[in-house]
Design a protein around this motif. Structure first.
Motif, PDB file in Angstrom:
ATOM      1  N   ASP A 142      66.040 142.483  12.519  1.00  0.00           N
ATOM      2  CA  ASP A 142      66.909 143.277  13.384  1.00  0.00           C
ATOM      3  C   ASP A 142      67.894 144.116  12.586  1.00  0.00           C
ATOM      4  N   SER A 145      66.918 147.660  11.474  1.00  0.00           N
ATOM      5  CA  SER A 145      66.871 148.723  12.472  1.00  0.00           C
ATOM      6  C   SER A 145      68.128 149.583  12.479  1.00  0.00           C
ATOM      7  N   PHE A 150      64.705 153.821   9.127  1.00  0.00           N
ATOM      8  CA  PHE A 150      64.084 153.245  10.324  1.00  0.00           C
ATOM      9  C   PHE A 150      63.885 154.339  11.378  1.00  0.00           C
ATOM     10  N   CYS A 168      59.629 144.010  15.250  1.00  0.00           N
ATOM     11  CA  CYS A 168      61.003 143.639  14.912  1.00  0.00           C
ATOM     12  C   CYS A 168      61.183 142.139  15.104  1.00  0.00           C
ATOM     13  N   GLU A 169      61.478 141.454  14.029  1.00  0.00           N
ATOM     14  CA  GLU A 169      61.724 140.011  14.023  1.00  0.00           C
ATOM     15  C   GLU A 169      63.217 139.810  14.259  1.00  0.00           C
ATOM     16  N   ASN A 170      63.599 139.661  15.518  1.00  0.00           N
ATOM     17  CA  ASN A 170      65.017 139.610  15.862  1.00  0.00           C
ATOM     18  C   ASN A 170      65.503 138.159  15.936  1.00  0.00           C
ATOM     19  N   GLN A 188      67.042 145.384  20.145  1.00  0.00           N
ATOM     20  CA  GLN A 188      66.892 146.522  19.243  1.00  0.00           C
ATOM     21  C   GLN A 188      65.755 147.457  19.664  1.00  0.00           C
ATOM     22  N   PHE A 228      56.257 149.674  19.595  1.00  0.00           N
ATOM     23  CA  PHE A 228      57.344 148.841  19.058  1.00  0.00           C
ATOM     24  C   PHE A 228      57.365 147.511  19.813  1.00  0.00           C
ATOM     25  N   GLU A 230      59.315 143.788  19.972  1.00  0.00           N
ATOM     26  CA  GLU A 230      60.474 143.006  19.527  1.00  0.00           C
ATOM     27  C   GLU A 230      60.254 141.546  19.893  1.00  0.00           C
TER      28      GLU A 230
END
Length: 318
Positions: A142, A145, A150, A168-170, A188, A228, A230
């Motif tokens: 995260d 980003s 990005f 996205c590995e949040n 994100q 995308f 997340e």
């Protein structure tokens, strides 16, 4: 998803967690030096994403031990690399942060936060230019980003309709900074909405991750353009082994661990796929033995020679 695949994913998750604990232990013993970023708690995302994106190129962050093994890199080669040995996947010269195996189309990790995202864009452009049916997946945290590269990458990928899956590995923390302190929202994916289709998934649910990544992969392979995804997850350790993780309360960690991905997957195997206790214990024992073997192999593996310092400096013309 079927029973066999569900068992395979669970095994790889078990292998990943046992591997990371063994890596932490050997770091404390002094067998591993440098940086060490553990993936404990995030195994569902790391494994299921690799299994779902079975073809194409992978660009990962430096928290990539579990991803590399799920991609097919031998645990022995990964552990030996952490030990800095010649039999490591990167010849002992990359260490924890630079596992690189082109035969598996695995081009991570990258030590620069977000630095690999433009590289993935270039690779996706090459895939499209060559008329390849395979796509590219780039995994980042995260915190990445918030970087300028990005947004540039999102723009180029969308404008060129590239076969690129942004994952996205949040886990809500960029090193020790909560995402809410540096971004106006937790999700994100909102940053990508003007550019492309976005999806979200519970990153602690391996089956949900597998299904979401599979759907996104099929879409980009069919010419949809970039997507995308997340995934919301939680790491149990600090940013690295040297991080005491004191910025997270006991209550927060208890809430985090209550959604343990391995426990969730184990329960699903029993209730949905009718796995017996014996089948599950067999997988658990196998994973532990493989990790023990990897440590033994790494301990006895040779050190890189001095001549290795002068290898892989220039690209050989073909």
């Amino acid at each position: 998803m079927n029973k066999l695949l569900a068992q395979e994913i669970y095994y790889e998750m078990l292998l990943g967690r046992a591997f990371e604990y063994a890596a932490k232990e050997n770091y404390m013993k002094g067998n591993i030096s440098g940086f060490l970023h553990l993936d404990i708690g995030q195994e569902a995302l790391s494994v299921a994403a690799m299994k779902a994106f079975e073809k194409g190129d992978i660009f990962a962050t430096y928290r990539e031990h579990v991803m590399a093994m799920a991609r097919g890199v031998e645990p022995r080669a990964v552990m030996a690399e952490l030990f800095g040995k010649a039999d490591g996947v990167s010849g002992g010269k990359g260490g924890s942060m630079h596992l690189f195996e082109p035969s598996r189309f695995f081009y991570g990790g990258d030590a620069i936060v977000g630095g690999h995202i433009p590289n993935a864009v270039g690779c996706a452009y090459a895939r499209k230019y060559q008329g390849s049916e395979d796509g590219v997946m780039v995994i980042f945290g995260d915190g990445a980003s918030n970087g300028g590269a990005f947004f540039e990458s999102l723009n180029i990928a969308a404008a060129q309709k590239l076969p690129l899956l942004f994952l996205c590995e949040n886990n809500e923390y960029a090193i020790g900074t909560n995402i809410k302190r540096v971004a106006p929202f937790r999700e994100q994916a909102k940053k990508a909405e003007p550019y492309m289709l976005t999806m979200s998934v519970d990153g602690t649910d391996a089956e949900a991750v597998y299904e979401t990544i599979t759907k996104a992969r099929e879409m980009i392979e069919d010419g949809h353009g970039p997507i995308f995804v997340e995934a919301f997850t939680c790491r149990y350790e600090g940013h690295s082994v040297s991080d005491a993780n004191t910025y997270r309360s006991a209550q927060e960690m208890a809430h985090c661990k209550a959604k343990d991905s391995l426990e969730h997957c184990r329960k699903r195997l029993i209730e949905k796929w009718m796995c017996s206790e014996n089948e599950i214990v067999t997988l658990e024992q196998k994973a532990q033995k493989v990790v023990e073997d990897a440590v033994t192999f790494a301990e006895s593996a040779p050190e890189p020679s001095l001549d290795a310092l002068f290898e892989h400096i220039f690209v050989e013309e073909v």
